[in-house]
Motif scaffolding. Structure first.
Motif, mmCIF file in Angstrom:
data_model
loop_
_atom_site.group_PDB
_atom_site.id
_atom_site.type_symbol
_atom_site.label_atom_id
_atom_site.label_comp_id
_atom_site.label_asym_id
_atom_site.label_seq_id
_atom_site.Cartn_x
_atom_site.Cartn_y
_atom_site.Cartn_z
ATOM 1 N N UNK A 80 5.084 69.500 37.727
ATOM 2 C CA UNK A 80 3.896 70.323 37.507
ATOM 3 C C UNK A 80 4.275 71.796 37.652
ATOM 4 N N UNK A 81 3.811 72.606 36.710
ATOM 5 C CA UNK A 81 3.972 74.057 36.778
ATOM 6 C C UNK A 81 2.632 74.618 37.246
ATOM 7 N N UNK A 82 2.645 75.303 38.388
ATOM 8 C CA UNK A 82 1.414 75.870 38.945
ATOM 9 C C UNK A 82 1.514 77.388 38.912
ATOM 10 N N UNK A 83 0.471 78.034 38.401
ATOM 11 C CA UNK A 83 0.432 79.486 38.285
ATOM 12 C C UNK A 83 -0.847 80.035 38.881
ATOM 13 N N UNK A 84 -0.747 81.135 39.572
ATOM 14 C CA UNK A 84 -1.915 81.826 40.105
ATOM 15 C C UNK A 84 -1.661 83.318 40.109
ATOM 16 N N UNK A 112 -4.146 73.119 44.306
ATOM 17 C CA UNK A 112 -3.531 73.553 45.558
ATOM 18 C C UNK A 112 -2.052 73.790 45.328
ATOM 19 N N UNK A 113 -1.440 74.584 46.202
ATOM 20 C CA UNK A 113 -0.027 74.929 46.056
ATOM 21 C C UNK A 113 0.904 73.851 46.582
ATOM 22 N N UNK A 114 0.471 73.045 47.520
ATOM 23 C CA UNK A 114 1.377 72.048 48.097
ATOM 24 C C UNK A 114 1.729 70.989 47.057
ATOM 25 N N UNK A 149 -8.381 93.012 46.822
ATOM 26 C CA UNK A 149 -8.176 92.064 45.733
ATOM 27 C C UNK A 149 -8.012 90.656 46.281
ATOM 28 N N UNK A 150 -8.587 89.715 45.576
ATOM 29 C CA UNK A 150 -8.499 88.316 45.980
ATOM 30 C C UNK A 150 -7.053 87.857 45.849
ATOM 31 N N UNK A 151 -6.511 87.314 46.913
ATOM 32 C CA UNK A 151 -5.136 86.832 46.878
ATOM 33 C C UNK A 151 -5.068 85.554 46.056
ATOM 34 N N UNK A 152 -3.878 85.226 45.636
ATOM 35 C CA UNK A 152 -3.709 84.004 44.857
ATOM 36 C C UNK A 152 -3.668 82.826 45.822
ATOM 37 N N UNK A 153 -4.793 82.613 46.525
ATOM 38 C CA UNK A 153 -4.881 81.558 47.529
ATOM 39 C C UNK A 153 -4.731 80.182 46.895
ATOM 40 N N UNK A 154 -5.197 80.028 45.697
ATOM 41 C CA UNK A 154 -5.093 78.755 44.992
ATOM 42 C C UNK A 154 -4.560 79.000 43.582
ATOM 43 N N UNK A 155 -3.849 78.027 43.034
ATOM 44 C CA UNK A 155 -3.411 78.189 41.651
ATOM 45 C C UNK A 155 -4.620 78.222 40.724
ATOM 46 N N UNK A 188 1.407 87.710 40.654
ATOM 47 C CA UNK A 188 1.571 86.323 40.204
ATOM 48 C C UNK A 188 2.320 85.477 41.225
ATOM 49 N N UNK A 189 1.986 84.201 41.225
ATOM 50 C CA UNK A 189 2.728 83.215 42.010
ATOM 51 C C UNK A 189 2.999 82.030 41.099
ATOM 52 N N UNK A 190 4.241 81.544 41.153
ATOM 53 C CA UNK A 190 4.678 80.414 40.335
ATOM 54 C C UNK A 190 5.281 79.364 41.241
ATOM 55 N N UNK A 191 4.918 78.135 41.012
ATOM 56 C CA UNK A 191 5.523 77.017 41.746
ATOM 57 C C UNK A 191 5.753 75.886 40.762
ATOM 58 N N UNK A 192 6.975 75.361 40.749
ATOM 59 C CA UNK A 192 7.329 74.209 39.917
ATOM 60 C C UNK A 192 7.825 73.131 40.855
#
Length: 188
Positions: free
Chosen positions: A156-160, A144-146, A171-177, A125-129
């Motif tokens: 914005x809460x972004x999860x991937x 997008x993560x930026x 395995x596909x990386x969490x390149x995009x949320x 998982x990747x989380x960005x707030x």
């Protein structure tokens, strides 16, 4: 006089053709079943991610003192966490129980708990707030993560997460949320 002879059995060719059609049908059915299982798994991950993001949003709203702080002093904003395979999320502050937590300690507790949940429930998982006026990238037709930042931009809460590993492929990386949840316009 002509005598017509009728056979009551099937020839070997007919039996082989019937077996071939049966095998193709079974192969197609098993491929459809496998595709269905993958879709169900991805749907379960998406549902879990939506529940986690909604929980994060509600906890952030509940900690209004911390959310009204300047962006630089708000531990929720700028959070960028990516779970590794052996990642052990840091423990939560020990202020809960018989003592009272400050708003900053409560935010640290929330963040530690989110990290544990993300590590447990979503693979890689990747989380960005952050503050982001345009979470949707029109050119790439996706998230997008930026983050654009700015004090007037919504939070914005972004999860991937990584996709499921398939045979012979990484395995596909969490390149995009995969999801982005914007806090309500009235939220600080």
């Amino acid at each position: 006089m002509r005598h017509l002879v009728y056979t009551s059995g099937s020839t070997l060719v007919e039996v082989l053709v019937a077996l071939l059609l049966l095998a193709v049908g079974l192969l197609g059915g098993s491929a459809m079943q496998l595709s269905s299982l993958r879709a169900r798994h991805e749907s379960a991950l998406l549902s879990t991610a939506m529940q986690l993001a909604a929980s994060m949003a509600e906890r952030m709203r509940a900690n209004s003192t911390q959310m009204q702080a300047l962006d630089a002093d708000n531990p929720y904003l700028g959070l960028d966490y990516e779970a590794g395979p052996l990642d052990e999320a840091a423990g939560a502050p020990a202020c809960l129980g018989n003592t009272t937590c400050s708003a900053a300690q409560l935010a640290q507790f929330d963040i530690a708990e989110w990290k544990q949940q993300l590590h447990k429930d979503l693979p890689g998982a990747r989380l960005r707030i952050c503050r982001d006026a345009l979470a949707w990238d029109a050119a790439a037709q996706g998230l997008h993560w930026s983050c654009s930042g700015g004090s007037g931009a919504p939070i914005v809460i972004k999860l991937g997460w990584r996709g499921r590993q398939t045979r012979g492929r990484v395995a596909q990386e969490s390149a995009l949320p995969k999801i982005a949840m914007q806090l309500a316009a009235g939220a600080p």
